[in-house]
Design a protein around this motif. Sequence first.
Motif, PDB file in Angstrom:
ATOM      1  N   PHE A   1       0.763  -1.079  -0.060  1.00  0.00           N
ATOM      2  CA  PHE A   1       0.040  -0.208  -0.148  1.00  0.00           C
ATOM      3  C   PHE A   1       0.778   1.228   0.106  1.00  0.00           C
ATOM      4  N   TYR A   2       2.001   1.149   0.418  1.00  0.00           N
ATOM      5  CA  TYR A   2       2.926   2.277   0.444  1.00  0.00           C
ATOM      6  C   TYR A   2       3.137   2.981  -0.855  1.00  0.00           C
ATOM      7  N   TYR A   3       3.182   2.211  -1.823  1.00  0.00           N
ATOM      8  CA  TYR A   3       3.377   2.576  -3.263  1.00  0.00           C
ATOM      9  C   TYR A   3       2.047   3.087  -3.876  1.00  0.00           C
ATOM     10  N   ALA A   4       0.989   2.496  -3.554  1.00  0.00           N
ATOM     11  CA  ALA A   4      -0.343   2.915  -4.059  1.00  0.00           C
ATOM     12  C   ALA A   4      -0.421   4.562  -3.325  1.00  0.00           C
ATOM     13  N   PHE A   5      -0.065   4.740  -1.902  1.00  0.00           N
ATOM     14  CA  PHE A   5      -0.074   5.891  -1.406  1.00  0.00           C
ATOM     15  C   PHE A   5       0.517   7.185  -2.416  1.00  0.00           C
ATOM     16  N   LEU A   6       1.421   6.689  -3.079  1.00  0.00           N
ATOM     17  CA  LEU A   6       2.527   7.733  -3.816  1.00  0.00           C
ATOM     18  C   LEU A   6       1.322   8.394  -4.883  1.00  0.00           C
ATOM     19  N   PHE A   7       0.256   7.999  -5.221  1.00  0.00           N
ATOM     20  CA  PHE A   7      -0.475   8.682  -6.253  1.00  0.00           C
ATOM     21  C   PHE A   7      -1.151   9.862  -5.627  1.00  0.00           C
TER      22      PHE A   7
ATOM     23  N   ALA B   1     -14.345  -6.974   2.497  1.00  0.00           N
ATOM     24  CA  ALA B   1     -13.935  -7.826   1.399  1.00  0.00           C
ATOM     25  C   ALA B   1     -12.496  -7.958   1.695  1.00  0.00           C
ATOM     26  N   LEU B   2     -11.880  -7.223   2.059  1.00  0.00           N
ATOM     27  CA  LEU B   2     -10.328  -7.221   2.327  1.00  0.00           C
ATOM     28  C   LEU B   2     -10.152  -8.017   3.490  1.00  0.00           C
ATOM     29  N   GLN B   3     -10.860  -7.833   4.538  1.00  0.00           N
ATOM     30  CA  GLN B   3     -10.496  -8.585   5.703  1.00  0.00           C
ATOM     31  C   GLN B   3     -10.899  -9.943   5.726  1.00  0.00           C
ATOM     32  N   LEU B   4     -12.029 -10.313   4.788  1.00  0.00           N
ATOM     33  CA  LEU B   4     -12.216 -11.878   4.639  1.00  0.00           C
ATOM     34  C   LEU B   4     -11.382 -12.345   3.805  1.00  0.00           C
ATOM     35  N   THR B   5     -10.744 -11.471   2.912  1.00  0.00           N
ATOM     36  CA  THR B   5      -9.650 -12.256   2.224  1.00  0.00           C
ATOM     37  C   THR B   5      -8.316 -12.639   3.037  1.00  0.00           C
TER      38      THR B   5
ATOM     39  N   ALA C   1     -19.257  -3.321  -3.016  1.00  0.00           N
ATOM     40  CA  ALA C   1     -18.283  -2.155  -3.136  1.00  0.00           C
ATOM     41  C   ALA C   1     -18.254  -1.581  -4.468  1.00  0.00           C
ATOM     42  N   ARG C   2     -18.210  -2.267  -5.362  1.00  0.00           N
ATOM     43  CA  ARG C   2     -18.075  -1.651  -6.725  1.00  0.00           C
ATOM     44  C   ARG C   2     -19.395  -1.042  -7.012  1.00  0.00           C
ATOM     45  N   ALA C   3     -20.813  -1.727  -6.731  1.00  0.00           N
ATOM     46  CA  ALA C   3     -21.743  -1.065  -6.948  1.00  0.00           C
ATOM     47  C   ALA C   3     -22.047   0.337  -6.197  1.00  0.00           C
ATOM     48  N   ALA C   4     -21.310   0.379  -5.058  1.00  0.00           N
ATOM     49  CA  ALA C   4     -21.573   1.733  -4.284  1.00  0.00           C
ATOM     50  C   ALA C   4     -20.738   2.807  -4.827  1.00  0.00           C
ATOM     51  N   LEU C   5     -19.546   2.494  -5.473  1.00  0.00           N
ATOM     52  CA  LEU C   5     -18.731   3.361  -5.930  1.00  0.00           C
ATOM     53  C   LEU C   5     -19.571   4.349  -7.179  1.00  0.00           C
TER      54      LEU C   5
ATOM     55  N   GLU D   1      -9.398   1.927  -4.803  1.00  0.00           N
ATOM     56  CA  GLU D   1      -9.518   0.916  -5.970  1.00  0.00           C
ATOM     57  C   GLU D   1      -8.280  -0.033  -6.135  1.00  0.00           C
ATOM     58  N   ILE D   2      -6.974   0.782  -6.109  1.00  0.00           N
ATOM     59  CA  ILE D   2      -5.596  -0.043  -6.099  1.00  0.00           C
ATOM     60  C   ILE D   2      -5.620  -0.990  -5.026  1.00  0.00           C
ATOM     61  N   MET D   3      -5.948  -0.542  -4.019  1.00  0.00           N
ATOM     62  CA  MET D   3      -5.894  -1.465  -2.683  1.00  0.00           C
ATOM     63  C   MET D   3      -6.826  -2.645  -2.728  1.00  0.00           C
ATOM     64  N   GLY D   4      -7.868  -2.472  -3.503  1.00  0.00           N
ATOM     65  CA  GLY D   4      -9.065  -3.401  -3.733  1.00  0.00           C
ATOM     66  C   GLY D   4      -8.720  -4.463  -4.669  1.00  0.00           C
ATOM     67  N   ASP D   5      -7.981  -3.912  -5.570  1.00  0.00           N
ATOM     68  CA  ASP D   5      -7.442  -4.694  -6.884  1.00  0.00           C
ATOM     69  C   ASP D   5      -6.196  -5.486  -6.288  1.00  0.00           C
ATOM     70  N   ILE D   6      -5.378  -5.285  -5.561  1.00  0.00           N
ATOM     71  CA  ILE D   6      -4.427  -5.956  -5.069  1.00  0.00           C
ATOM     72  C   ILE D   6      -5.012  -7.238  -4.275  1.00  0.00           C
ATOM     73  N   TYR D   7      -6.099  -7.135  -3.422  1.00  0.00           N
ATOM     74  CA  TYR D   7      -6.506  -8.047  -2.482  1.00  0.00           C
ATOM     75  C   TYR D   7      -7.661  -8.881  -3.258  1.00  0.00           C
ATOM     76  N   TYR D   8      -8.129  -8.267  -4.370  1.00  0.00           N
ATOM     77  CA  TYR D   8      -8.958  -9.146  -5.337  1.00  0.00           C
ATOM     78  C   TYR D   8      -8.382 -10.164  -5.860  1.00  0.00           C
ATOM     79  N   ALA D   9      -6.951  -9.667  -6.280  1.00  0.00           N
ATOM     80  CA  ALA D   9      -6.083 -10.481  -7.215  1.00  0.00           C
ATOM     81  C   ALA D   9      -5.656 -11.702  -6.249  1.00  0.00           C
TER      82      ALA D   9
END
Length: 276
Positions: A26-32, A169-173, A234-238, A250-258
């Motif tokens: 996540f540190y690198y995602a923060f750079l955005f 979703a992230l915590q269940l993953t 989450a996607r439906a609520a965005l 979304e980057i964080m979500g994509d990392i954990y979805y992968a």
Amino acid sequence: MRDHRAVVQGAAEYCQKLTKRSQSNFYYAFLFLPKNRREGLYTVYAYCRLIDDIVDGDAPLEKKRSELLKWRETVEQAFRDDTPPKHLVEHPVAQRLRQAHREFGLRKEDALAIIDGCEMDLSTTRYRTFADLRLYCYRVASAVGLMCIELFGYKNPRARDYAVHLGLALQLTNILRDVAEDAARGRIYLPEEDLATFGVREQDLLAGNGHRTDAVLRLLHFQAQRARAHYAHARAALADEDRHSLLVAEIMGDIYYALLCKIERGGFDVLGAGKI
């Protein structure tokens, strides 16, 4: 007396170093993010890291509870709107929490919920129902997301639903990934009602890879589908108007979805030495 701006800047640097040292993706995602919002996110991450480290440390139980109580009091002070700058709390993370609260509207309730969730790990090793587990996941993950979206910025109030579902979703993953590691510490986060539904015994999870039975695989698949459902919610609520500002989320979500997809492709090999 130290200059207030110097105190705040020093606290910001402390939070950034703590976040970078954790080697989180996540540190690198923060750079955005723009600098001020990025520093706020470092603060939230550093705060979560500190609270988590108290719970996972080697100190006696009562010492851990005492440290968490001190942080409750610190958060209460940091989020007081009527506290003048000269009365800033001493810890650099608390100083930055106060700054982020004043600048971006971080909520005290979310910061305290994180302590509530981490403290559950001091006494709770089993969850009877998914409702019980959901409360835990909300506190340790969704509450973090609710703090983060204030830093990202958003226009549509549905962003709060987005943060809640993405956190779940992230915590269940995480729970799926760490089944073996948690079991080694005597913890089972999969709800007891689900174990009963699929005919899985605790021993099947605690014993490791040798007990990856068909029943266990069905249980893990069910949990993966539950996580997928929250990613979908989450996607439906965005809202469209928030897609840009919530890009980091979304980057964080994509990392954990992968990661979830990798677990599924690997046949849920999360119980033994072959853990993903």
